[in-house]
Write a protein that holds these residues in place. Structure first.
Motif, PDB file in Angstrom:
ATOM      1  N   GLN A  72       1.008  -1.249  -0.053  1.00  0.00           N
ATOM      2  CA  GLN A  72       0.007   0.055  -0.069  1.00  0.00           C
ATOM      3  C   GLN A  72       0.992   1.240   0.068  1.00  0.00           C
ATOM      4  O   GLN A  72       0.550   2.291  -0.740  1.00  0.00           O
ATOM      5  N   ILE A  73       1.855   1.313   1.110  1.00  0.00           N
ATOM      6  CA  ILE A  73       2.922   2.414   0.818  1.00  0.00           C
ATOM      7  C   ILE A  73       3.637   2.542  -0.456  1.00  0.00           C
ATOM      8  O   ILE A  73       3.440   3.834  -0.937  1.00  0.00           O
ATOM      9  N   GLN A  83       0.952   4.209  -2.749  1.00  0.00           N
ATOM     10  CA  GLN A  83       0.717   5.734  -2.251  1.00  0.00           C
ATOM     11  C   GLN A  83       1.952   6.597  -2.556  1.00  0.00           C
ATOM     12  O   GLN A  83       1.664   7.670  -3.215  1.00  0.00           O
ATOM     13  N   VAL A  84       3.162   5.908  -2.470  1.00  0.00           N
ATOM     14  CA  VAL A  84       4.237   6.653  -3.068  1.00  0.00           C
ATOM     15  C   VAL A  84       4.249   6.980  -4.538  1.00  0.00           C
ATOM     16  O   VAL A  84       4.653   8.049  -4.891  1.00  0.00           O
ATOM     17  N   GLU A 105       1.711   6.900  -6.455  1.00  0.00           N
ATOM     18  CA  GLU A 105       0.600   8.127  -6.675  1.00  0.00           C
ATOM     19  C   GLU A 105       1.083   9.415  -6.411  1.00  0.00           C
ATOM     20  O   GLU A 105       0.971  10.383  -7.103  1.00  0.00           O
ATOM     21  N   LEU A 106       1.710   9.666  -5.061  1.00  0.00           N
ATOM     22  CA  LEU A 106       2.276  10.941  -4.757  1.00  0.00           C
ATOM     23  C   LEU A 106       3.315  11.436  -5.944  1.00  0.00           C
ATOM     24  O   LEU A 106       3.313  12.524  -6.258  1.00  0.00           O
ATOM     25  N   TYR A 152       1.515  12.589  -8.963  1.00  0.00           N
ATOM     26  CA  TYR A 152       1.064  14.118  -8.757  1.00  0.00           C
ATOM     27  C   TYR A 152       2.092  15.212  -9.052  1.00  0.00           C
ATOM     28  O   TYR A 152       1.872  16.185  -9.802  1.00  0.00           O
ATOM     29  N   PRO A 209       2.309  14.774 -13.905  1.00  0.00           N
ATOM     30  CA  PRO A 209       1.183  14.144 -14.201  1.00  0.00           C
ATOM     31  C   PRO A 209       1.325  13.793 -15.585  1.00  0.00           C
ATOM     32  O   PRO A 209       1.910  14.502 -16.460  1.00  0.00           O
TER      33      PRO A 209
END
Lengths: 42, 283
Positions: A21-22, A25-26, A28-29, A32, A35
């Motif tokens: 999960q981490i 999330q990383v 995805e971060l 951003y 993009p």
């Protein structure tokens, strides 16, 4: 003894799940920050 | 075994805390991104509406619209943005054309203004000339009025002079008539006097144009008898020409003038053809 082993396996699995999960999330971060560009369209 | 499990448990707690922190950060980013995307969508829609909307009386509407659903989908977003770009290009082209027309119009305006300034200058010059000419016209009219008065006076004098001339002509005509009468009387009296005095020098005073006809010809004694006499104005010693039709054929000298007949000698030096009864004599 069996219960302790089961707990150990669950903890390891949970650790792996949190790790995944981490990681997601990383990523995805990071996405951003840069993009995907859709312009100009092909 | 217990130590390993404890390590994993601690690691698990740490990872859970990290996951919570990452999730919190991602939540903030998502909110921010969502707000940005909504703002961009609204801006794009507003720009598209502004670009397609007419603005009377110069800008016409463009019948092309942006789909908001298509704009929200990343797969069709590019197409919608291309539509927006096309709209912007159209407006830019119109703006360019308008600018070009404006430049031409400004050039023509500058030229027209220059011509207008020249025309105004010419107009001012023409007005000044007109004013000057009007002054001259007024002056000339004044002079003309004076001249017309003089002409009127001269015409009056001319009329008087004409009347005087007519009077003088009438007097002259009267005098001429009297003179003619006197001359005729004088001539008649001279003829009468010549008749009584038998003066050959006054023969020439016979009436001009006196004519007669030869009634007798005597070639032996070289004389003729005429059918005119002293009553017609004939006098002795007068010379008369003899003609037959339009041909002059001789001359005779009156030797004996009676009342209505006369005897005349033939002047042989003048005779070009034998005289005959019926030939005409003329003074």
């Amino acid at each position: 003894m069996f219960f302790i082993r089961l707990m150990g396996i669950l903890v390891v699995l949970a650790t792996l799940c949190f790790g995944g999960q981490i990681t997601l999330q990383v990523l995805e971060l990071k996405s951003y920050e840069a993009p995907p560009s859709v312009w100009p369209p092909k | 075994m217990g130590k390993v499990l404890r390590f994993f448990v601690i690691l698990l707690f740490l990872m859970a805390a990290a996951a919570v922190w990452l999730e919190y950060t991602l939540f903030q980013r998502r909110v921010e991104r969502k707000t940005s995307v909504q703002t961009l969508e609204k801006a794009v829609m507003d720009i598209a509406q502004t670009l397609t909307a007419p603005k009377e009386p110069y800008i016409e509407a463009i019948d092309q619209k942006i789909s908001q659903n298509g704009l929200m989908n990343s797969a069709t977003m590019g197409t919608q943005l291309r539509v927006l770009e096309t709209l912007a290009d159209n407006r830019y082209e119109q703006l360019f054309t308008t600018k070009d027309d404006l430049k031409k119009t400004q050039d023509e305006l500058s030229k027209t203004q220059a011509e207008l300034a020249q025309t105004k200058q010419d107009l001012d010059t023409a007005r000044k000339e007109i004013a000057s000419l009007n002054e001259r016209i007024t002056q000339k009219e004044t002079e003309l009025a004076g001249l017309q008065q003089k002409i009127g006076a001269i015409e009056t004098q001319m009329a008087e002079l004409n009347r005087t001339i007519e009077d003088r002509k009438a007097q002259i005509a009267k005098i001429e008539a009297e003179k003619t009468e006197i001359n005729d009387e004088n001539q008649r009296l001279e003829v009468e006097l010549a008749r009584y005095l038998n003066d050959p020098n006054i023969v020439k005073q016979m009436p001009k144009g006196l004519s007669g006809k030869i009634v007798v010809v005597n070639p032996d004694w070289n004389f003729v008898v005429l059918d005119i006499g002293t009553q017609e104005g004939l006098v002795n010693n007068a010379y008369m020409l003899v003609h037959r039709a339009d041909q002059l054929i001789g001359r005779v000298r009156i030797t004996n003038a009676q009342a209505h007949m006369a005897i005349a000698d033939i002047q042989n030096d003048w005779v070009s053809a034998p005289l005959q009864e019926g030939d005409r004599v003329l003074y």
